[in-house]
Design a protein around this motif. Structure first.
Motif, PDB file in Angstrom:
ATOM      1  N   LEU A  27       0.830  -1.200   0.000  1.00  0.00           N
ATOM      2  CA  LEU A  27       0.000   0.000   0.000  1.00  0.00           C
ATOM      3  C   LEU A  27       0.866   1.253   0.000  1.00  0.00           C
ATOM      4  CD1 LEU A  27      -2.461  -1.278   2.739  1.00  0.00           C
ATOM      5  CD2 LEU A  27      -2.943  -1.107   0.306  1.00  0.00           C
ATOM      6  N   ARG A  28       0.418   2.241  -0.754  1.00  0.00           N
ATOM      7  CA  ARG A  28       1.174   3.485  -0.912  1.00  0.00           C
ATOM      8  C   ARG A  28       0.450   4.635  -0.223  1.00  0.00           C
ATOM      9  NH1 ARG A  28       0.809   3.730  -7.182  1.00  0.00           N
ATOM     10  NH2 ARG A  28      -1.332   3.247  -6.519  1.00  0.00           N
ATOM     11  N   GLY A  29       1.231   5.514   0.379  1.00  0.00           N
ATOM     12  CA  GLY A  29       0.683   6.720   0.959  1.00  0.00           C
ATOM     13  C   GLY A  29       0.780   7.884  -0.003  1.00  0.00           C
ATOM     14  N   TYR A  30       0.319   9.046   0.455  1.00  0.00           N
ATOM     15  CA  TYR A  30       0.375  10.265  -0.356  1.00  0.00           C
ATOM     16  C   TYR A  30       1.841  10.613  -0.642  1.00  0.00           C
ATOM     17  CZ  TYR A  30      -0.460  15.107  -1.743  1.00  0.00           C
ATOM     18  OH  TYR A  30      -0.498  16.281  -2.438  1.00  0.00           O
TER      19      TYR A  30
ATOM     20  N   GLY B 106      14.080   3.541  20.245  1.00  0.00           N
ATOM     21  CA  GLY B 106      15.198   2.922  19.539  1.00  0.00           C
ATOM     22  C   GLY B 106      15.367   3.548  18.173  1.00  0.00           C
ATOM     23  N   ARG B 107      16.451   3.174  17.490  1.00  0.00           N
ATOM     24  CA  ARG B 107      16.706   3.716  16.162  1.00  0.00           C
ATOM     25  C   ARG B 107      16.973   2.613  15.136  1.00  0.00           C
ATOM     26  NH1 ARG B 107      16.721   8.993  16.028  1.00  0.00           N
ATOM     27  NH2 ARG B 107      17.358   8.862  13.836  1.00  0.00           N
ATOM     28  N   SER B 108      16.788   1.360  15.523  1.00  0.00           N
ATOM     29  CA  SER B 108      16.981   0.262  14.577  1.00  0.00           C
ATOM     30  C   SER B 108      15.795   0.195  13.612  1.00  0.00           C
ATOM     31  CB  SER B 108      17.137  -1.060  15.321  1.00  0.00           C
ATOM     32  OG  SER B 108      15.966  -1.350  16.073  1.00  0.00           O
ATOM     33  N   TYR B 109      15.900  -0.661  12.614  1.00  0.00           N
ATOM     34  CA  TYR B 109      14.887  -0.765  11.557  1.00  0.00           C
ATOM     35  C   TYR B 109      13.456  -0.929  12.098  1.00  0.00           C
ATOM     36  CZ  TYR B 109      12.319  -2.596   7.534  1.00  0.00           C
ATOM     37  OH  TYR B 109      11.378  -2.792   6.563  1.00  0.00           O
ATOM     38  N   PRO B 110      13.212  -1.835  13.066  1.00  0.00           N
ATOM     39  CA  PRO B 110      11.817  -1.982  13.525  1.00  0.00           C
ATOM     40  C   PRO B 110      11.244  -0.710  14.138  1.00  0.00           C
ATOM     41  CG  PRO B 110      13.151  -3.845  14.216  1.00  0.00           C
ATOM     42  CD  PRO B 110      14.103  -2.811  13.706  1.00  0.00           C
ATOM     43  N   TYR B 111      12.088   0.094  14.777  1.00  0.00           N
ATOM     44  CA  TYR B 111      11.597   1.340  15.375  1.00  0.00           C
ATOM     45  C   TYR B 111      11.322   2.403  14.313  1.00  0.00           C
ATOM     46  CZ  TYR B 111      12.885  -0.386  20.021  1.00  0.00           C
ATOM     47  OH  TYR B 111      12.967  -1.109  21.182  1.00  0.00           O
ATOM     48  N   ARG B 112      12.149   2.435  13.265  1.00  0.00           N
ATOM     49  CA  ARG B 112      12.044   3.498  12.260  1.00  0.00           C
ATOM     50  C   ARG B 112      11.088   3.163  11.128  1.00  0.00           C
ATOM     51  NH1 ARG B 112      16.018   3.768   9.304  1.00  0.00           N
ATOM     52  NH2 ARG B 112      17.208   1.943  10.012  1.00  0.00           N
ATOM     53  N   ARG B 113      10.948   1.866  10.807  1.00  0.00           N
ATOM     54  CA  ARG B 113      10.268   1.496   9.567  1.00  0.00           C
ATOM     55  C   ARG B 113       9.123   0.515   9.742  1.00  0.00           C
ATOM     56  NH1 ARG B 113      11.519   5.345   5.896  1.00  0.00           N
ATOM     57  NH2 ARG B 113      13.773   5.664   5.719  1.00  0.00           N
ATOM     58  N   SER B 114       8.743   0.191  10.964  1.00  0.00           N
ATOM     59  CA  SER B 114       7.629  -0.754  11.132  1.00  0.00           C
ATOM     60  C   SER B 114       6.375  -0.024  11.585  1.00  0.00           C
ATOM     61  CB  SER B 114       7.995  -1.848  12.140  1.00  0.00           C
ATOM     62  OG  SER B 114       8.081  -1.323  13.452  1.00  0.00           O
TER      63      SER B 114
ATOM     64  N   ALA C 251      -4.019  -8.330  15.081  1.00  0.00           N
ATOM     65  CA  ALA C 251      -2.702  -7.745  14.820  1.00  0.00           C
ATOM     66  C   ALA C 251      -2.633  -7.209  13.402  1.00  0.00           C
ATOM     67  CB  ALA C 251      -1.602  -8.785  15.029  1.00  0.00           C
ATOM     68  N   LEU C 252      -1.977  -6.077  13.271  1.00  0.00           N
ATOM     69  CA  LEU C 252      -1.589  -5.537  11.977  1.00  0.00           C
ATOM     70  C   LEU C 252      -0.072  -5.397  11.989  1.00  0.00           C
ATOM     71  CD1 LEU C 252      -2.971  -2.720   9.804  1.00  0.00           C
ATOM     72  CD2 LEU C 252      -0.667  -2.450  10.703  1.00  0.00           C
ATOM     73  N   VAL C 253       0.566  -5.831  10.907  1.00  0.00           N
ATOM     74  CA  VAL C 253       2.012  -5.685  10.757  1.00  0.00           C
ATOM     75  C   VAL C 253       2.275  -5.120   9.369  1.00  0.00           C
ATOM     76  CG1 VAL C 253       4.246  -6.860  10.663  1.00  0.00           C
ATOM     77  CG2 VAL C 253       2.517  -7.624  12.291  1.00  0.00           C
ATOM     78  N   ALA C 254       3.041  -4.013   9.312  1.00  0.00           N
ATOM     79  CA  ALA C 254       3.407  -3.421   8.033  1.00  0.00           C
ATOM     80  C   ALA C 254       4.847  -2.926   8.122  1.00  0.00           C
ATOM     81  CB  ALA C 254       2.470  -2.272   7.665  1.00  0.00           C
ATOM     82  N   LEU C 255       5.572  -3.047   7.010  1.00  0.00           N
ATOM     83  CA  LEU C 255       6.973  -2.645   6.959  1.00  0.00           C
ATOM     84  C   LEU C 255       7.190  -1.710   5.773  1.00  0.00           C
ATOM     85  CD1 LEU C 255       8.590  -6.131   7.674  1.00  0.00           C
ATOM     86  CD2 LEU C 255       8.236  -4.263   9.296  1.00  0.00           C
ATOM     87  N   GLU C 256       7.922  -0.640   6.016  1.00  0.00           N
ATOM     88  CA  GLU C 256       8.170   0.388   5.005  1.00  0.00           C
ATOM     89  C   GLU C 256       9.555   0.163   4.395  1.00  0.00           C
ATOM     90  OE1 GLU C 256       7.890   5.261   4.668  1.00  0.00           O
ATOM     91  OE2 GLU C 256       8.615   4.338   6.516  1.00  0.00           O
ATOM     92  N   ASP C 257       9.602  -0.545   3.270  1.00  0.00           N
ATOM     93  CA  ASP C 257      10.881  -0.802   2.609  1.00  0.00           C
ATOM     94  C   ASP C 257      11.243   0.280   1.602  1.00  0.00           C
ATOM     95  OD1 ASP C 257      11.521  -3.036   4.030  1.00  0.00           O
ATOM     96  OD2 ASP C 257      10.673  -4.446   2.602  1.00  0.00           O
ATOM     97  N   GLU C 258      10.252   1.035   1.162  1.00  0.00           N
ATOM     98  CA  GLU C 258      10.463   2.208   0.332  1.00  0.00           C
ATOM     99  C   GLU C 258       9.745   3.369   1.003  1.00  0.00           C
ATOM    100  OE1 GLU C 258       9.229   1.642  -3.706  1.00  0.00           O
ATOM    101  OE2 GLU C 258       9.895  -0.444  -3.730  1.00  0.00           O
TER     102      GLU C 258
ATOM    103  N   VAL D  13       5.804   3.472   1.273  1.00  0.00           N
ATOM    104  CA  VAL D  13       5.236   2.293   0.615  1.00  0.00           C
ATOM    105  C   VAL D  13       5.344   1.146   1.611  1.00  0.00           C
ATOM    106  CG1 VAL D  13       5.359   0.690  -1.313  1.00  0.00           C
ATOM    107  CG2 VAL D  13       5.925   3.111  -1.672  1.00  0.00           C
ATOM    108  N   TRP D  14       4.202   0.533   1.912  1.00  0.00           N
ATOM    109  CA  TRP D  14       4.133  -0.421   3.011  1.00  0.00           C
ATOM    110  C   TRP D  14       3.703  -1.808   2.529  1.00  0.00           C
ATOM    111  CZ3 TRP D  14       5.424   1.347   7.880  1.00  0.00           C
ATOM    112  CH2 TRP D  14       5.519   2.729   8.016  1.00  0.00           C
ATOM    113  N   ASP D  15       4.448  -2.834   2.956  1.00  0.00           N
ATOM    114  CA  ASP D  15       3.997  -4.218   2.843  1.00  0.00           C
ATOM    115  C   ASP D  15       3.308  -4.565   4.152  1.00  0.00           C
ATOM    116  OD1 ASP D  15       5.127  -4.598   0.328  1.00  0.00           O
ATOM    117  OD2 ASP D  15       7.047  -5.227   1.159  1.00  0.00           O
ATOM    118  N   GLY D  16       2.064  -5.027   4.078  1.00  0.00           N
ATOM    119  CA  GLY D  16       1.348  -5.263   5.326  1.00  0.00           C
ATOM    120  C   GLY D  16       0.308  -6.362   5.242  1.00  0.00           C
ATOM    121  N   PHE D  17      -0.134  -6.783   6.409  1.00  0.00           N
ATOM    122  CA  PHE D  17      -1.256  -7.726   6.532  1.00  0.00           C
ATOM    123  C   PHE D  17      -1.857  -7.550   7.912  1.00  0.00           C
ATOM    124  CE2 PHE D  17       2.177 -10.105   8.517  1.00  0.00           C
ATOM    125  CZ  PHE D  17       1.567 -10.781   9.548  1.00  0.00           C
ATOM    126  N   TRP D  18      -3.071  -8.058   8.081  1.00  0.00           N
ATOM    127  CA  TRP D  18      -3.655  -8.132   9.420  1.00  0.00           C
ATOM    128  C   TRP D  18      -4.179  -9.529   9.639  1.00  0.00           C
ATOM    129  CZ3 TRP D  18      -5.553  -4.877   5.611  1.00  0.00           C
ATOM    130  CH2 TRP D  18      -6.814  -5.193   5.075  1.00  0.00           C
TER     131      TRP D  18
END
Length: 255
Positions: free
Chosen positions: A113-116, A196-204, A222-229, A232-237
């Motif tokens: 899913l993409r944001g504005y 924190g400043r690791s990937y899960p804190y910044r991009r999840s 539960a909802l889990v989404a990760l911002e690799d771009e 732009v989020w890869d996610g599921f619930w």
């Protein structure tokens, strides 16, 4: 045991599901809104005219069987005509938020899913699911809610989000919030802060609720989404208790 939030994507069922709009009388722009919400996703949308069936109904189909149905009006009121700013400002009360059955039934379907400015609608689906999980937690009045915000200052800058987490914490839920420590919401909200400043804190982006043992197992969510771009989020619930519990344990021990 999975070693990262990304690993849980390999454990979802990823069922093949589709939506069918039946006997539409609403104008074409309404259908366009639904298309925009699920643009480029694995969920196909089609239309059919069926005699002796209600008008403006949306069916969720899996293996040629109807597994959920919602009135098109429900989708309009809960998602399609909603702007994400309404959630940020608190214009929508938590007890008014609902997820139509045909969208709830897309659990464990992976989304990208993409944001504005890429899309005005796609990311809204994650926002609505997040709020629904927060509502479940508040109504249960116990259990544990874990949520990430990328920047903890969002809990101060977004009045609607702040009000939700104040309400959930005041309801008796053990609330844990995660993100980059550009603010300390724990000073004014009934939450435990994890910085924190690791990937899960910044991009999840996760919102995970596990109810107390005496509660209905159906309250797991539960909802889990990760911002690799960027945006732009890869996610599921998911509402599967065993999977929700393992996601919660991973967050509690790894972050």
């Amino acid at each position: 045991m999975t070693g990262s939030l990304r690993g849980f994507f390999d454990e979802i069922d990823a069922p093949s599901r589709s939506l069918v709009v039946v006997n539409r009388t609403e104008p074409q722009p309404v259908r366009n809104l639904l298309d925009a919400l699920l643009e480029d996703q694995s969920v196909a949308i089609s239309e059919r005219d069926l005699p002796e069936t209600d008008t403006d109904v949306v069916l969720l189909i899996e293996d040629e069987e109807v597994i959920a149905r919602s009135a098109l009006d429900e989708l309009l009121e809960s998602v399609l005509l909603i702007n994400s700013d309404l959630y940020k400002t608190g214009a929508v009360d938590l007890d008014e938020i609902a997820l139509p059955d045909v969208l709830a039934g897309l659990d464990e379907v992976p989304f990208r899913l993409r944001g504005y400015p890429h899309s005005n609608k796609e990311k809204l689906l994650l926002i609505v699911v997040s709020r629904v999980i927060e509502r479940i937690a508040a109504e249960t009045g116990g259990g544990t809610l874990r949520a990430s915000f990328q920047r903890l200052s969002r809990l101060e800058d977004e009045r609607g989000t702040r009000d939700v987490y104040e309400a959930v914490g005041d309801a008796g839920v053990d609330v844990h919030v995660y993100g980059v420590g550009d603010a300390d919401p724990g000073a004014t909200l009934p939450v435990t802060v994890h910085q924190g400043r690791s990937y899960p804190y910044r991009r999840s982006w996760f919102v995970v609720f596990t109810p107390p043992p005496a509660a209905d197992a159906g309250r797991h969510a539960a909802l889990v989404a990760l911002e690799d771009e960027p945006n732009v989020w890869d996610g599921f619930w998911t509402f599967r208790p065993e999977l929700v519990a393992r996601i919660e344990r991973h967050i509690a021990t790894a972050l």
